[in-house]
Design a protein around this motif. Structure first.
Motif, PDB file in Angstrom:
ATOM      1  N   ASP A  46       0.816  -1.203   0.000  1.00  0.00           N
ATOM      2  CA  ASP A  46       0.000   0.000   0.000  1.00  0.00           C
ATOM      3  C   ASP A  46       0.849   1.253   0.000  1.00  0.00           C
ATOM      4  N   ARG A  47       2.167   1.095   0.207  1.00  0.00           N
ATOM      5  CA  ARG A  47       3.023   2.267   0.231  1.00  0.00           C
ATOM      6  C   ARG A  47       3.277   2.755  -1.184  1.00  0.00           C
ATOM      7  N   HIS A 111      -4.375  -1.324   6.306  1.00  0.00           N
ATOM      8  CA  HIS A 111      -4.880  -0.517   7.417  1.00  0.00           C
ATOM      9  C   HIS A 111      -4.866  -1.278   8.741  1.00  0.00           C
ATOM     10  N   ASN A 146      -3.948   8.829  -1.608  1.00  0.00           N
ATOM     11  CA  ASN A 146      -2.664   8.186  -1.338  1.00  0.00           C
ATOM     12  C   ASN A 146      -2.191   7.305  -2.476  1.00  0.00           C
ATOM     13  N   LYS A 148      -3.426   4.735  -3.700  1.00  0.00           N
ATOM     14  CA  LYS A 148      -3.545   3.331  -3.306  1.00  0.00           C
ATOM     15  C   LYS A 148      -4.285   2.527  -4.359  1.00  0.00           C
ATOM     16  N   ARG A 238      -4.015  16.479   1.775  1.00  0.00           N
ATOM     17  CA  ARG A 238      -2.731  16.135   2.406  1.00  0.00           C
ATOM     18  C   ARG A 238      -2.860  16.131   3.930  1.00  0.00           C
ATOM     19  N   THR A 241      -4.704  13.026   4.953  1.00  0.00           N
ATOM     20  CA  THR A 241      -3.828  11.861   4.836  1.00  0.00           C
ATOM     21  C   THR A 241      -2.895  11.753   6.036  1.00  0.00           C
ATOM     22  N   LYS A 242      -2.366  12.902   6.485  1.00  0.00           N
ATOM     23  CA  LYS A 242      -1.521  12.899   7.678  1.00  0.00           C
ATOM     24  C   LYS A 242      -2.299  12.407   8.892  1.00  0.00           C
ATOM     25  N   LYS A 244      -4.840  10.417   8.946  1.00  0.00           N
ATOM     26  CA  LYS A 244      -5.123   8.983   8.833  1.00  0.00           C
ATOM     27  C   LYS A 244      -3.904   8.122   9.135  1.00  0.00           C
ATOM     28  N   SER A 245      -2.728   8.685   8.965  1.00  0.00           N
ATOM     29  CA  SER A 245      -1.505   7.908   9.194  1.00  0.00           C
ATOM     30  C   SER A 245      -1.193   7.719  10.672  1.00  0.00           C
ATOM     31  N   HIS A 246      -1.847   8.446  11.554  1.00  0.00           N
ATOM     32  CA  HIS A 246      -1.624   8.323  12.984  1.00  0.00           C
ATOM     33  C   HIS A 246      -2.509   7.225  13.577  1.00  0.00           C
ATOM     34  N   HIS A 247      -1.991   6.630  14.628  1.00  0.00           N
ATOM     35  CA  HIS A 247      -2.741   5.580  15.313  1.00  0.00           C
ATOM     36  C   HIS A 247      -3.719   6.223  16.277  1.00  0.00           C
TER      37      HIS A 247
END
Length: 620
Positions: A46-47, A111, A146, A148, A238, A241-242, A244-247
């Motif tokens: 997914d990267r 995810h 992203n 994806k 953007r 997206t940032k 969503k990248s956090h837990h």
């Protein structure tokens, strides 16, 4: 080895050689996976691949997309097991089940750590081929967020979007996209705000939310958006997206999404109710231009030295040998269209007498309008219905003008058995004023009642020779609405449930028979009974009218009148042209902006657009 005998020691030596070769191959492949970030054909990262290439798979001969980023331990173990299974299958030809020793392999969704189980045989084919992509194209389909690839799961929105994109243009797509981004930003904002180290990202999300709210408050369509809206949308994307990248706690985000959804549903319901109210206000209120016309004509009436032109033709108003048409209306233009269209198609206009019953507010405007306009040789009488109560003969009646009542009925279409198929009809029935007609026109034996929302396209003189066979009212029947469907409104009274509902609009009335049966008194008794049940005015009028004329309706041939031009968009143009009378029953009257455009010209053709009062009041 003598005589083909294989000693046990040699048999063990062969298995040891095979085992050593297997370990050697495995020891060569595992470091290669760590060094090159090798991906098997059953996995796609997914990267984003910034520097990707194609590597030949020694075991299967397929090409797979690679990336230089590091893979986690779980992914490598899965790939190693897959490769080991393939190698063991090539070395052990007498054990085919070893080829699928892993049973299933995981297709990570990018995810969560829980993968989607995929049949092993599907791993031998590139994902691009499973998506029916053409050879030579990229194996990964780029998605807007992203970059994806669409998930391969059944029911995935991403896969549906790729399948249907481009088939139809979405109206105001950018507005919808901005709203989606706003909802996602609002959903993640509370969770990101709880992270102490992400104060900068929290402020960034907050600024984006405020900016989107400001833009959407000023714009309702894509054409209203500022020129730099694409850059703004990319900046917001953007930031999202940032976030969503956090837990973050998924249940918190889910809870916020549900709150936003509930608020959106409540807002949609509010706008629906508001729209319905404004719609009813629009159709129930006299348009500004028509109100202006009535006021100007009233002022002109008192400023002019107009003599009563009705005196010269007053003897016609009570002559039973002439053709008498009656209208109940407070709309000057609508009444004018009915009279003009009727006279235009009449063979002998000298026999026509029109009686326009109106209220005191519009009486003087009506008087001036019809005294200025000449309709060939027809005679026109304007009657103030509220002035009649000064006559002692009418003291027992309540003279308050009420227009024909329209009642909307929705029912299942008998021609279509599907559960979603339904049809709507507007039943127009007599009002209280109609039941005063035998008292008002005591010298007349027969009249034709026309609603003010009709247009006449043919000579109606043949209707005067129609034999009603002892019935009182000849009307157009709507057999799609049987009285049995209206049991809720008709109550427990006795009536034939298979009888068709009848409609006003074009009605031939035998006043002599009406007086003989004393139907007005029957109507009043039904009205008293209705008042005790706290029913609405429309329901009361429907019930009283239908039950008063029970067994007293003579069905008029369908060729005489066509209804539905005020609500039905699918009427055939050929049928419209051949109908003798067009009835605009429904909420979309031809003099309203809400009127159905393709039917308006049948009505507008009978107005004199050069009249100075129409010009001054901006009547279109």
């Amino acid at each position: 080895m003598k005589g083909g005998v294989v000693y046990p020691g040699k048999r063990r030596w062969r298995f040891l050689v095979i085992g050593v070769l297997f370990l050697v191959v495995l020891s060569m492949l595992v470091p290669l996976v760590f060094l090159l970030g090798f991906h098997s054909t059953g996995y796609l990262s997914d990267r984003p691949n910034s520097d990707s290439g194609s590597v030949s798979d020694a075991a299967t001969g397929d090409h797979s997309t690679t990336s230089k980023g590091q893979s986690n331990t779980k992914e490598i173990i899965d790939h190693a097991l897959t490769i080991t299974a393939n190698v063991k299958g090539t070395l052990t030809s007498n054990a085919p089940e070893a080829r699928n020793m892993t049973g299933v392999s995981r297709l990570d969704d990018g995810h969560s750590k829980r993968g989607t189980l995929v049949p092993p045989h599907s791993l031998s084919q590139p994902v691009a081929n499973r998506n029916n992509n053409k050879p030579g194209t990229a194996d990964v389909d780029v998605v807007e967020e992203n970059s994806k690839q669409c998930e391969e799961n059944y029911g995935s929105y991403c896969s549906w979007h790729d399948e249907h994109k481009g088939k139809e243009d979405m109206k105001d797509a950018m507005i919808k996209k901005l709203k989606d981004q706003l909802f996602v930003a609002r959903a993640y904002y509370p969770s990101i705000a709880k992270l102490p180290a992400e104060n900068k990202l929290t402020q960034e999300i907050k600024r984006n939310i405020q900016e989107l709210e400001r833009i959407l408050s000023e714009s309702t369509t894509d054409t209203d958006l500022p020129q730099q809206i694409v850059k703004i949308s990319q900046k917001v994307q953007r930031t999202v997206t940032k976030a969503k990248s956090h837990h973050v706690e998924c249940h918190n985000v889910d809870k916020k999404f549900r709150q936003i959804l509930d608020a959106t549903i409540d807002e949609a319901k509010f706008h629906m109710k508001q729209s319905a109210f404004l719609y009813q206000l629009t159709v129930g209120t006299m348009p500004k231009s028509l109100h202006c016309l009535s006021l100007r004509l009233t002022v002109e009436f008192f400023n002019s030295s107009l003599h009563d032109t009705e005196l010269s033709v007053s003897e016609k108003f009570s002559d039973p040998m002439l053709h008498h048409y009656v209208m109940i209306s407070n709309n000057i233009l609508a009444s004018s269209v009915v009279i003009n269209s009727t006279v235009t198609h009449a063979r002998d206009s000298g026999k026509l007498v029109f009686h326009v019953l109106t209220d005191e507010q519009n009486y003087f405007a009506m008087k001036l309008w019809f005294s200025r306009c000449i309709y060939r040789e027809a005679a026109i009488q304007v009657v103030n219905i509220e002035h009649l109560d000064q006559d002692s003969h009418y003291k027992s009646a309540s003279f308050r003008m009420t227009l024909p009542v329209e009642f909307r009925v929705a029912f299942r279409n008998v021609d279509d058995t599907s559960a979603t198929s339904s049809k709507m009809e507007y039943l127009s029935v007599f009002s209280d004023t109609h039941f005063l007609l035998p008292y008002i026109f005591q010298n007349l034996k027969k009249i034709i009642v026309l609603d003010d929302d009709v247009v006449v396209q043919r000579d109606l003189s043949d209707l005067w020779d129609l034999n009603l066979r002892g019935k009182v009212n000849s009307a157009l029947e709507s057999c799609s609405v049987r009285l049995g469907r209206l049991t809720r409104y008709l109550g427990d009274s006795y009536f034939n449930k298979n009888s068709c509902a009848w409609m006003s609009g074009l009605n031939i009335i035998d006043l002599a028979r009406w007086r003989e049966l004393n139907l007005t008194q029957t109507y009043r008794k039904l009205g008293q009974h209705i008042g005790k049940q706290n029913e609405s005015f429309e329901a009361s009028a429907l019930r009283a009218s239908l039950l008063t004329f029970q067994d007293q309706i003579y069905a008029l041939d369908d060729a005489w009148a066509l209804s539905g031009l005020g609500h039905d968009y699918e009427l055939d143009a050929h049928v419209i042209r051949n109908a003798a009378v067009l009835h605009y029953n429904g909420k979309r009257k031809p003099w309203l902006e809400l009127g159905i455009s393709k039917y308006k010209h049948y009505w507008k053709g009978y107005l004199n657009w050069d009249d100075r009062f129409l010009t001054e009041c901006n009547v279109h």
